[in-house]
Design a protein around this motif. Structure first.
Motif, PDB file in Angstrom:
ATOM      1  N   PRO A 210       0.808  -1.232   0.000  1.00 38.43           N
ATOM      2  CA  PRO A 210       0.000   0.000   0.000  1.00 38.43           C
ATOM      3  C   PRO A 210       0.835   1.273   0.000  1.00 38.43           C
ATOM      4  O   PRO A 210       1.957   1.311   0.523  1.00 38.43           O
ATOM      5  CB  PRO A 210      -0.815  -0.128   1.292  1.00 38.43           C
ATOM      6  N   LEU A 211       0.252   2.306  -0.563  1.00 41.04           N
ATOM      7  CA  LEU A 211       0.788   3.656  -0.475  1.00 41.04           C
ATOM      8  C   LEU A 211       0.168   4.358   0.724  1.00 41.04           C
ATOM      9  O   LEU A 211      -0.961   4.043   1.123  1.00 41.04           O
ATOM     10  CB  LEU A 211       0.457   4.451  -1.746  1.00 41.04           C
ATOM     11  N   PRO A 212       0.863   5.336   1.312  1.00 37.71           N
ATOM     12  CA  PRO A 212       0.252   6.087   2.412  1.00 37.71           C
ATOM     13  C   PRO A 212      -0.803   7.058   1.889  1.00 37.71           C
ATOM     14  O   PRO A 212      -0.837   7.369   0.691  1.00 37.71           O
ATOM     15  CB  PRO A 212       1.438   6.834   3.022  1.00 37.71           C
ATOM     16  N   LEU A 213      -1.657   7.529   2.773  1.00 35.24           N
ATOM     17  CA  LEU A 213      -2.607   8.567   2.380  1.00 35.24           C
ATOM     18  C   LEU A 213      -1.837   9.852   2.096  1.00 35.24           C
ATOM     19  O   LEU A 213      -1.058  10.318   2.945  1.00 35.24           O
ATOM     20  CB  LEU A 213      -3.623   8.806   3.490  1.00 35.24           C
ATOM     21  N   MET A 220       8.152  18.267  -1.991  1.00 32.63           N
ATOM     22  CA  MET A 220       9.168  17.319  -2.439  1.00 32.63           C
ATOM     23  C   MET A 220      10.509  17.544  -1.770  1.00 32.63           C
ATOM     24  O   MET A 220      11.408  16.703  -1.885  1.00 32.63           O
ATOM     25  CB  MET A 220       9.347  17.410  -3.955  1.00 32.63           C
ATOM     26  N   GLU A 221      10.670  18.672  -1.079  1.00 30.81           N
ATOM     27  CA  GLU A 221      11.992  18.999  -0.542  1.00 30.81           C
ATOM     28  C   GLU A 221      12.449  17.982   0.497  1.00 30.81           C
ATOM     29  O   GLU A 221      13.623  17.634   0.562  1.00 30.81           O
ATOM     30  CB  GLU A 221      11.978  20.410   0.050  1.00 30.81           C
ATOM     31  N   THR A 273       9.355   3.070  -4.659  1.00 36.54           N
ATOM     32  CA  THR A 273       8.428   2.990  -3.532  1.00 36.54           C
ATOM     33  C   THR A 273       7.589   4.253  -3.403  1.00 36.54           C
ATOM     34  O   THR A 273       6.461   4.206  -2.903  1.00 36.54           O
ATOM     35  CB  THR A 273       9.211   2.736  -2.234  1.00 36.54           C
ATOM     36  N   LEU A 274       8.109   5.367  -3.846  1.00 38.51           N
ATOM     37  CA  LEU A 274       7.365   6.619  -3.751  1.00 38.51           C
ATOM     38  C   LEU A 274       6.039   6.547  -4.499  1.00 38.51           C
ATOM     39  O   LEU A 274       5.033   7.114  -4.062  1.00 38.51           O
ATOM     40  CB  LEU A 274       8.223   7.768  -4.304  1.00 38.51           C
ATOM     41  N   VAL A 275       6.001   5.830  -5.621  1.00 34.57           N
ATOM     42  CA  VAL A 275       4.774   5.766  -6.426  1.00 34.57           C
ATOM     43  C   VAL A 275       4.214   4.357  -6.566  1.00 34.57           C
ATOM     44  O   VAL A 275       3.025   4.195  -6.859  1.00 34.57           O
ATOM     45  CB  VAL A 275       5.020   6.353  -7.840  1.00 34.57           C
ATOM     46  N   ASP A 276       5.054   3.335  -6.348  1.00 29.99           N
ATOM     47  CA  ASP A 276       4.588   1.958  -6.580  1.00 29.99           C
ATOM     48  C   ASP A 276       5.325   0.980  -5.664  1.00 29.99           C
ATOM     49  O   ASP A 276       6.144   0.189  -6.128  1.00 29.99           O
ATOM     50  CB  ASP A 276       4.801   1.581  -8.049  1.00 29.99           C
ATOM     51  N   ARG A 394       3.660  13.592   2.073  1.00 29.56           N
ATOM     52  CA  ARG A 394       3.673  14.919   1.462  1.00 29.56           C
ATOM     53  C   ARG A 394       4.365  14.900   0.097  1.00 29.56           C
ATOM     54  O   ARG A 394       4.000  15.672  -0.801  1.00 29.56           O
ATOM     55  CB  ARG A 394       4.356  15.917   2.391  1.00 29.56           C
ATOM     56  N   ALA A 395       5.363  14.034  -0.072  1.00 32.16           N
ATOM     57  CA  ALA A 395       5.998  13.916  -1.391  1.00 32.16           C
ATOM     58  C   ALA A 395       5.011  13.360  -2.411  1.00 32.16           C
ATOM     59  O   ALA A 395       4.959  13.813  -3.566  1.00 32.16           O
ATOM     60  CB  ALA A 395       7.237  13.028  -1.298  1.00 32.16           C
ATOM     61  N   LEU A 396       4.212  12.363  -1.991  1.00 31.61           N
ATOM     62  CA  LEU A 396       3.200  11.820  -2.892  1.00 31.61           C
ATOM     63  C   LEU A 396       2.172  12.882  -3.244  1.00 31.61           C
ATOM     64  O   LEU A 396       1.735  12.988  -4.404  1.00 31.61           O
ATOM     65  CB  LEU A 396       2.530  10.612  -2.236  1.00 31.61           C
ATOM     66  N   ALA A 397       1.775  13.694  -2.263  1.00 27.36           N
ATOM     67  CA  ALA A 397       0.835  14.776  -2.536  1.00 27.36           C
ATOM     68  C   ALA A 397       1.418  15.776  -3.532  1.00 27.36           C
ATOM     69  O   ALA A 397       0.697  16.296  -4.408  1.00 27.36           O
ATOM     70  CB  ALA A 397       0.455  15.476  -1.238  1.00 27.36           C
ATOM     71  N   ALA A 398       2.719  16.047  -3.430  1.00 25.70           N
ATOM     72  CA  ALA A 398       3.359  16.975  -4.377  1.00 25.70           C
ATOM     73  C   ALA A 398       3.307  16.425  -5.798  1.00 25.70           C
ATOM     74  O   ALA A 398       3.067  17.170  -6.762  1.00 25.70           O
ATOM     75  CB  ALA A 398       4.803  17.231  -3.958  1.00 25.70           C
ATOM     76  N   LEU A 399       3.544  15.118  -5.958  1.00 24.46           N
ATOM     77  CA  LEU A 399       3.457  14.520  -7.293  1.00 24.46           C
ATOM     78  C   LEU A 399       2.033  14.564  -7.826  1.00 24.46           C
ATOM     79  O   LEU A 399       1.816  14.777  -9.029  1.00 24.46           O
ATOM     80  CB  LEU A 399       3.960  13.075  -7.246  1.00 24.46           C
ATOM     81  N   LEU A 400       1.053  14.378  -6.957  1.00 27.58           N
ATOM     82  CA  LEU A 400      -0.347  14.475  -7.395  1.00 27.58           C
ATOM     83  C   LEU A 400      -0.689  15.904  -7.798  1.00 27.58           C
ATOM     84  O   LEU A 400      -1.419  16.122  -8.778  1.00 27.58           O
ATOM     85  CB  LEU A 400      -1.267  13.997  -6.275  1.00 27.58           C
TER      86      LEU A 400
END
Length: 689
Positions: A210-213, A220-221, A273-276, A394-400
């Motif tokens: 799973p990915l985190p919420l 991304m910093e 892992t950041l995306v998959d 928060r990094a995943l949110a930045a990519l979204l």
């Protein structure tokens, strides 16, 4: 006999041929009432046949006649099908003709291939729960075949996705969580939705994690601070990452190289892992194309770790994964039917000393050279992963956020980008998302072009045929063109390299004209970047193929370029630094060099012609113009330096070919200083008496 019930033993002992008719009913009735198993019944029938003088087969028929026909009951396969339909299974198929089933489970719905293990076990469990016994293997196979037929010929057609899907201009990211939440991304932003409200059918392979919420505001910093990435490397990593969320390819191949201890594997695992995230993360080199494609279909990103080399079959297969393709093979237990596995995925590779890439893979690759981490700058892996888990949401949110911006801006960027490189759709997507990632306009594209130029330089340096072409054309006049048959060209190249009389040709040298003809297209792009145009022509009258070699005009005279489409674009002739290490640019003749004087190496001085076809996009021109001017000046200074100190000039040539264009203004100042010092030393030398 001793183990038989006493009643049956008594009946058997009294059997005679004459009294069989009367004793038959009593014996068979006792068999039923005593409840003997199959082995016991068989033993009684054999003993009865011996005593009455009949065959065993005749006695078995008599026993079957006594039992009568088996009362009809529902076929097990029919029962399995009925139970599946009663449970609410949904049957459908993909555009490739693969049967799928949607099953209700624990308050949500899952999608599985009908011939997959998960659906087969679900169906068997359904039967056991209802009947209290497992289904026969043949009944299960018959039921699966019937359900597959219903999915293929009666069910609707749908696409199936792993981790990332698209529908109606929106992206859907499966978080892989037990609560079955999905991220919906549109041009206006992103939000969390329940999988039941998602129009995309996601399949979750067993190794998916799973990915985190995602947590806003995106940042991304924190993620980038875990790695020593600066400047161009930072832009390329961010461009590749946001590219993994593009709804369709092509996807560039990210190649991380460097010495041991550079952190290649850790960086690759964290990027994936950041995306998959998945169990194991990175894979070892696959054994064949089928293993590679099956591995790619099991996730959003395919990672291959610690590669010792890239054999031709793997290089070609990675090209297919990057731009899209399919593996076709014969279906099991058939003679003519095929199974087509279609796949297109982002890929990340790590390795040491992979050397130069084949040109078709190089055109699709982002290569990052990572330096070895200093001993005092290392962290424990557990602490590093703990820090990664803190910044992941928060990094995943930045990519979204970046993907949402890309959906909003991609058409605008497409209209503004006039000159497109290979992987044009990715370049448009990454440039459209760049502002959300803190990148400047054109930064990703410029970084990608720089990497492509360096790989073209590596190809020219390592490929014998490319070096021979540069050697052959090194003394030509600007704009000069010559036409050869393949056999004539092979002979000319051998003469240029001094191989005409050689009994043993070096490894990699084409032995026949046919081999040369197959090899030349692989070096066309790199040679054009070095100022040599190589074109295939066919004379329809003579029915012969020819190759035309032409030296481009001097730098600054732009040659017309045919506009390239996003699908077929190949950044040929537009590399700002596409030349081999050790080569210096061709400059106008000076009083120190007469027209008849040949340069020490015929392959030198063709480098700056790579600028002839480079036409930067409009929004890049303010940034590119001074860099290109500094680049030309740097090579001019190297040429002056060559007349004073050849070794120093060659060292500078290698340095210019391996550093980004952004370093040129600073390097021009260093070159001026070095040249001034050499001139001062020369003037200070005493005149000979």
């Amino acid at each position: 006999m001793a183990s038989l019930p006493e009643r049956i033993r008594t009946l058997l002992e009294g059997l005679t041929p004459e009294g069989w008719r009367e004793a038959r009913e009593r014996l068979f009735e006792a068999l039923v009432e005593e409840g003997l198993d199959h082995v016991g019944v068989e033993a009684v029938l054999r003993e009865a046949a011996r005593r009455v003088g009949a065959t065993l087969e005749a006695m078995r028929r008599s026993w079957s006649d006594y039992l009568g026909p088996v009362p009809p009951e529902e076929n097990a396969a029919s029962k399995l099908i009925g139970l599946a339909l009663e449970a609410g299974v949904g049957l459908w198929h993909t555009p490739q003709g693969e049967a799928w089933a949607t099953i209700p489970r624990n308050g949500h719905r899952e999608h599985h291939p009908v011939r997959g293990r998960a659906f087969r076990l679900w169906l068997a469990g359904l039967y056991y729960g209802k009947m209290g016994k497992p289904p026969y293997a043949q009944a299960l196979q018959d039921a699966l075949a019937t359900l597959e037929a219903k999915a293929l010929f009666e069910g609707p057609e749908r696409r199936v996705f792993v981790r990332l899907g698209e529908y109606g201009g929106r992206l859907y990211l499966d978080l892989g969580r037990e609560d079955w939440l999905v991220v919906e991304v549109g041009a206006e932003g992103w939000r969390l939705v329940d999988a039941a409200d998602c129009p995309v059918a996601f399949h979750r392979p067993p190794h998916q994690r799973p990915l985190p919420l995602p947590e806003g505001p995106g940042d991304m910093e924190g993620f980038l601070s875990l790695f020593p990435l600066e400047g161009r490397e930072r832009a390329l990593v961010l461009g590749w990452l946001v590219g993994t969320l593009a709804p369709r390819g092509p996807y560039p191949v990210l190649l991380l190289t460097g010495p041991k201890g550079a952190g290649k594997t850790t960086l690759a695992r964290m990027l994936k892992t950041l995306v998959d995230p998945s169990e194991g993360g990175m894979r070892l080199e696959p054994r064949g194309v089928e293993d590679l494609v099956l591995g790619a279909r099991g996730g959003l990103v395919l990672g291959l770790d610690n590669l010792a080399g890239l054999p031709p079959w793997l290089s070609d297969a990675l090209c297919v994964l990057s731009t899209g393709g399919a593996l076709s093979k014969r279906q099991l237990y058939t003679d003519a039917e095929e199974v087509v596995l279609e796949v297109q995925r982002p890929v990340i590779l790590t390795g040491i000393g992979l050397g130069s890439l084949r040109d078709d893979l190089a055109d699709r690759t982002i290569r990052l050279e990572l330096p070895r981490l200093p001993d005092g700058g290392r962290e424990a892996e557990e602490a590093l992963w703990e820090a990664f888990r803190r910044v992941h949401p928060r990094a995943l949110a930045a990519l979204l956020d970046a993907a949402s911006l890309a959906l909003r801006r991609k058409e605008e960027v497409r209209r503004r980008l006039q000159a497109l490189p290979r992987m044009a759709d990715w370049a448009i997507w990454a440039e459209a998302a760049a502002p959300a990632l803190g990148l400047g306009e054109g930064e990703v594209l410029a970084a990608f072009l720089g990497v492509q130029a360096e790989m073209e330089a590596d190809l020219l340096e390592s490929d014998l045929v490319a070096r021979a072409v540069l050697e052959l054309t090194g003394s030509w006049a600007e704009g000069e063109a010559r036409t050869y048959t393949v056999a004539e060209l092979l002979q000319a190249l051998e003469e240029a390299m001094g191989l005409k009389e050689a009994r043993a040709k070096p490894q990699g040298w084409p032995r026949t004209p046919q081999a040369l003809g197959r090899h030349l297209p692989r070096v066309q792009a790199a040679l054009r970047g070095a100022g040599v145009v190589l074109e295939a022509r066919r004379d329809s009258h003579l029915k012969r193929n020819f190759w035309v070699l032409r030296l481009l005009e001097k730098a600054g005279e732009e040659t017309p370029q045919t506009p390239q489409t996003p699908q077929s674009a190949s950044w040929t002739g537009k590399s700002p630094a596409g030349f081999a290490a050790g080569l210096s640019p061709q400059t106008p003749q000076t009083p120190h060099q007469t027209p008849q004087e040949k340069t020490p190496s015929g392959s030198q001085f063709a480098a700056s012609a790579g600028f002839a076809g480079f036409i930067p996009p409009d929004f890049l021109k303010p940034k590119a113009a001074p860099l290109l001017e500094a680049h030309r000046e740097a090579w001019g200074l190297v040429e002056e330096l060559r007349r004073l100190n050849r070794e120093m000039a060659e060292a500078w040539a290698r340095r210019l070919n391996r550093t980004p264009l952004e370093d040129r203004p600073r390097q021009v100042q260093e070159l001026r200083t070095s040249l001034a010092q050499l001139l001062a030393e020369k003037e200070a030398q005493p005149w000979p008496s």
